[in-house]
Motif scaffolding. Structure first.
Motif, PDB file in Angstrom:
ATOM      1  N   UNK A 113       0.630  -0.895  -0.086  1.00  0.00           N
ATOM      2  CA  UNK A 113      -0.340  -0.026   0.044  1.00  0.00           C
ATOM      3  C   UNK A 113       1.070   1.318   0.023  1.00  0.00           C
ATOM      4  N   UNK A 114       0.209   1.816  -0.822  1.00  0.00           N
ATOM      5  CA  UNK A 114       1.642   3.445  -1.450  1.00  0.00           C
ATOM      6  C   UNK A 114       0.671   4.385  -0.511  1.00  0.00           C
ATOM      7  N   UNK A 115       1.516   4.806   0.672  1.00  0.00           N
ATOM      8  CA  UNK A 115       1.406   6.238   1.543  1.00  0.00           C
ATOM      9  C   UNK A 115       2.081   7.371   1.497  1.00  0.00           C
ATOM     10  N   UNK A 116       2.347   8.337   1.869  1.00  0.00           N
ATOM     11  CA  UNK A 116       2.753   9.982   2.003  1.00  0.00           C
ATOM     12  C   UNK A 116       3.763   9.487   3.185  1.00  0.00           C
ATOM     13  N   UNK A 117       4.804   9.523   3.014  1.00  0.00           N
ATOM     14  CA  UNK A 117       5.755   9.680   3.695  1.00  0.00           C
ATOM     15  C   UNK A 117       5.690  11.615   4.595  1.00  0.00           C
TER      16      UNK A 117
END
Length: 242
Positions: free
Chosen positions: A50-54
């Motif tokens: 799952x790609x999320x904001x750093x």
């Protein structure tokens, strides 16, 4: 991590999240925005990437220092809703077939293992506390989002609930929550019980204790069905309070 306290606040129109933990200074975190130069991190849930904001180096250093005692090693991510789950049906097919309550990809939270909402009744927790004989076992051990309190409610009555209304929001039960060793950790001290309670008692009684809930969108149809078939009446003064 159970000792980390999280609060949300605003400075004018700017939203912040505040993190506190023993022996740590407060971390003030600005919620990141999804911009072209924004870095992403990935988390893994049941083999699903799952790609999320750093959330930046300061947050990464804070969590690494508290959890690892090191200047680096962890990154904190934020999901603004633009990155949806896609593999739930494949990853949790065995649970979907076993429970047959309607769990789908749309049921899941953004970063949560499964759903974003857990529901539990106070009477069920009181029953487990009585069985274990340990007064320290309470609702906090199960980390629910919603606790139903009613002196006339039988323990584990929620096992048979399909829908529940909270104010004007309709929730649908999509999965019984299978519990793990985290229930044995004291939420005040962060120390795990060596006797495996309350998990041991729940295993012996075949109890899951919680329900995963999905917020329904088809409000008019479901509200009408609840009022006619399940609630018995439409008198708001008679509704159970959560």
């Amino acid at each position: 991590m159970v000792l980390i306290q999280v609060r949300r606040c605003c400075l004018g129109a700017i939203p912040f999240v505040l993190f506190d933990a023993p022996r740590m200074t407060t971390l003030f975190l600005t919620i990141p925005e999804d911009e072209p130069e924004q870095k992403n991190v990935r988390i893994i849930q049941c083999k699903e990437s799952i790609s999320i904001l750093d959330c930046g180096d300061e947050a990464a250093a804070w969590f690494s220092a508290y959890i690892l005692g090191e200047p680096s090693g962890f990154r904190l991510g934020y999901n603004n809703g633009s990155h949806k789950r896609t593999e739930v049906n494949q990853c949790y097919n065995y649970l979907i077939q076993h429970n047959n309550r309607g769990l789908t990809t749309e049921s899941t939270g953004l970063n949560a293992d499964l759903c974003a909402l857990h529901l539990i009744s106070a009477s069920s927790v009181q029953d487990i506390t009585k069985r274990t004989g340990i007064p320290e076992i309470n609702e906090d051990c199960f980390r629910p989002n919603l606790i139903v309190e009613d002196q006339f409610l039988e323990p584990f009555a929620e096992d048979n609930w399909e829908y529940i209304r909270v104010g004007e929001v309709i929730l649908k039960s999509v999965l019984e929550c299978t519990r793990c060793i985290m229930t044995c950790i004291n939420m005040e001290t962060g120390i795990r019980r060596r006797d495996r309670e309350p998990l041991k008692t729940m295993e012996s009684k075949g109890r899951n204790l919680e329900l995963h809930m999905l917020t329904e969108k088809t409000m008019e149809f479901i509200v009408g069905s609840l009022e006619n078939d399940e609630c018995g009446n439409d008198d708001d003064n008679d509704d159970d309070t959560i």
